[in-house]
Design a protein around this motif. Sequence first.
Motif, PDB file in Angstrom:
ATOM      1  N   THR A 161       0.837  -1.200   0.000  1.00 29.86           N
ATOM      2  CA  THR A 161       0.000   0.000   0.000  1.00 29.86           C
ATOM      3  C   THR A 161       0.870   1.249   0.000  1.00 29.86           C
ATOM      4  N   LEU A 162       1.934   1.227   0.801  1.00 26.42           N
ATOM      5  CA  LEU A 162       2.856   2.366   0.851  1.00 26.42           C
ATOM      6  C   LEU A 162       3.526   2.569  -0.504  1.00 26.42           C
ATOM      7  N   GLN A 163       3.900   1.489  -1.163  1.00 26.34           N
ATOM      8  CA  GLN A 163       4.537   1.596  -2.476  1.00 26.34           C
ATOM      9  C   GLN A 163       3.611   2.292  -3.474  1.00 26.34           C
ATOM     10  N   SER A 164       2.343   1.908  -3.481  1.00 28.68           N
ATOM     11  CA  SER A 164       1.378   2.546  -4.375  1.00 28.68           C
ATOM     12  C   SER A 164       1.192   4.014  -4.029  1.00 28.68           C
ATOM     13  N   ALA A 165       1.149   4.306  -2.731  1.00 27.94           N
ATOM     14  CA  ALA A 165       0.958   5.691  -2.289  1.00 27.94           C
ATOM     15  C   ALA A 165       2.148   6.563  -2.673  1.00 27.94           C
ATOM     16  N   LEU A 166       3.365   6.042  -2.516  1.00 27.07           N
ATOM     17  CA  LEU A 166       4.560   6.800  -2.893  1.00 27.07           C
ATOM     18  C   LEU A 166       4.644   7.005  -4.399  1.00 27.07           C
ATOM     19  N   THR A 167       4.229   5.999  -5.155  1.00 30.15           N
ATOM     20  CA  THR A 167       4.224   6.124  -6.611  1.00 30.15           C
ATOM     21  C   THR A 167       3.312   7.267  -7.045  1.00 30.15           C
ATOM     22  N   GLU A 168       2.130   7.318  -6.458  1.00 26.86           N
ATOM     23  CA  GLU A 168       1.194   8.396  -6.779  1.00 26.86           C
ATOM     24  C   GLU A 168       1.704   9.739  -6.281  1.00 26.86           C
ATOM     25  N   PHE A 169       2.321   9.754  -5.114  1.00 27.16           N
ATOM     26  CA  PHE A 169       2.849  10.992  -4.545  1.00 27.16           C
ATOM     27  C   PHE A 169       3.909  11.609  -5.459  1.00 27.16           C
ATOM     28  N   ILE A 170       4.817  10.784  -5.973  1.00 29.28           N
ATOM     29  CA  ILE A 170       5.909  11.292  -6.802  1.00 29.28           C
ATOM     30  C   ILE A 170       5.431  11.590  -8.226  1.00 29.28           C
ATOM     31  N   ASN A 171       4.744  10.640  -8.832  1.00 29.80           N
ATOM     32  CA  ASN A 171       4.386  10.769 -10.242  1.00 29.80           C
ATOM     33  C   ASN A 171       3.148  11.636 -10.479  1.00 29.80           C
ATOM     34  N   GLY A 172       2.308  11.748  -9.492  1.00 29.11           N
ATOM     35  CA  GLY A 172       1.058  12.464  -9.685  1.00 29.11           C
ATOM     36  C   GLY A 172       1.092  13.920  -9.273  1.00 29.11           C
ATOM     37  N   ARG A 173       2.214  14.343  -8.716  1.00 30.61           N
ATOM     38  CA  ARG A 173       2.320  15.711  -8.209  1.00 30.61           C
ATOM     39  C   ARG A 173       3.046  16.603  -9.210  1.00 30.61           C
ATOM     40  N   LYS A 174       2.622  17.853  -9.303  1.00 33.78           N
ATOM     41  CA  LYS A 174       3.302  18.842 -10.135  1.00 33.78           C
ATOM     42  C   LYS A 174       4.389  19.488  -9.289  1.00 33.78           C
ATOM     43  N   TRP A 175       5.650  19.358  -9.708  1.00 33.97           N
ATOM     44  CA  TRP A 175       6.777  19.819  -8.900  1.00 33.97           C
ATOM     45  C   TRP A 175       7.365  21.141  -9.381  1.00 33.97           C
ATOM     46  N   SER A 176       6.888  21.637 -10.512  1.00 28.72           N
ATOM     47  CA  SER A 176       7.390  22.907 -11.037  1.00 28.72           C
ATOM     48  C   SER A 176       6.270  23.619 -11.776  1.00 28.72           C
ATOM     49  N   ASP A 177       6.557  24.812 -12.271  1.00 29.72           N
ATOM     50  CA  ASP A 177       5.586  25.563 -13.063  1.00 29.72           C
ATOM     51  C   ASP A 177       5.792  25.360 -14.559  1.00 29.72           C
TER      52      ASP A 177
END
Length: 311
Positions: A48-64
């Motif tokens: 579950t943590l692996q899936s959550a981290l994957t979404e956290f990193i790949n699903g977030r916009k980190w720049s403009d």
Amino acid sequence: MHKKALSLLIILCVSALYNYATAQEIRANVSVVANQISGATDKRIFNTLQSALTEFINGRKWSDDGFTTAERIDCNFMLNINQDLGSNMYRASLTVQATRPVYNSGYLTSILNTMDANVAFKYVEFQPLEFSENRVAGNDAMVSNLTATVAFYVYIVLGLDYDSFSPRGGDNFFKKAQNIVNNAPDGKDISGWKAFEGTNNRYWLQDNLLNARFSRFHDVVYQYHRNGLDVMYDDMIKGRAAILNCLNLMQAIYQDNPNNILLQMFFRSKADELQKIYSKAPPQEKARAVEILSQIDVPNAARYQALKTAK
């Protein structure tokens, strides 16, 4: 053109522009490994943590900035959990690897290959992974420490990638990493954010990346990739000469500070590549590269020395 066809074309163009403007920057392969954890711990939580981290990193916009799907930066994040501290708290190491494509080739060059051995955190299954640049520490330091650490390395990856394409292009991201350090979670099991906790940690990495004393390192990152690797397909001699110039710059950094964390980081990513680049170089050029590399990258000195007899 038929009105329906024209409308469809407009929709497709708008959709393409929207996807370009909103596409995330990172394409990470995330793995959570818990082979060292035994006993009553339910291993499902780590999936579950692996899936959550994957979404956290790949699903977030980190720049403009706008990224197309093809422009996303390929990374590996491996969280190796080595201790269950009880009460949903764990101790782990985090390995981060990232690559950058080289122009006119199918080759990917490593821009980061590092392992952080001091990641303590708290995770309750299905709890949201939250992170705010304005409130890094959050309500629970142990909960926040995982996302703060991951976000820190995402910004380091982005900074190095941008540095490799334009002079000092990554400064904005290194400042974001500095902000995380300045506002990091604090607790008895948390480490890696403070200067006095060691000489090779998150604090010193962001400090050196923004320290004017080591500004030449950013010149190295840019010249190595844009003037070196990116021109090798068209002109191997010119590209190799640019990389040799980078080695001269790094020798100057080494002479100023032999234990510099930036040099250690660089050679963890580039040692194999440099060995291959100079294995086919003319004798005089190879000898100069071996001389510099053996001095400034002592852990790999034997490998470089072996180049002298390579054909």
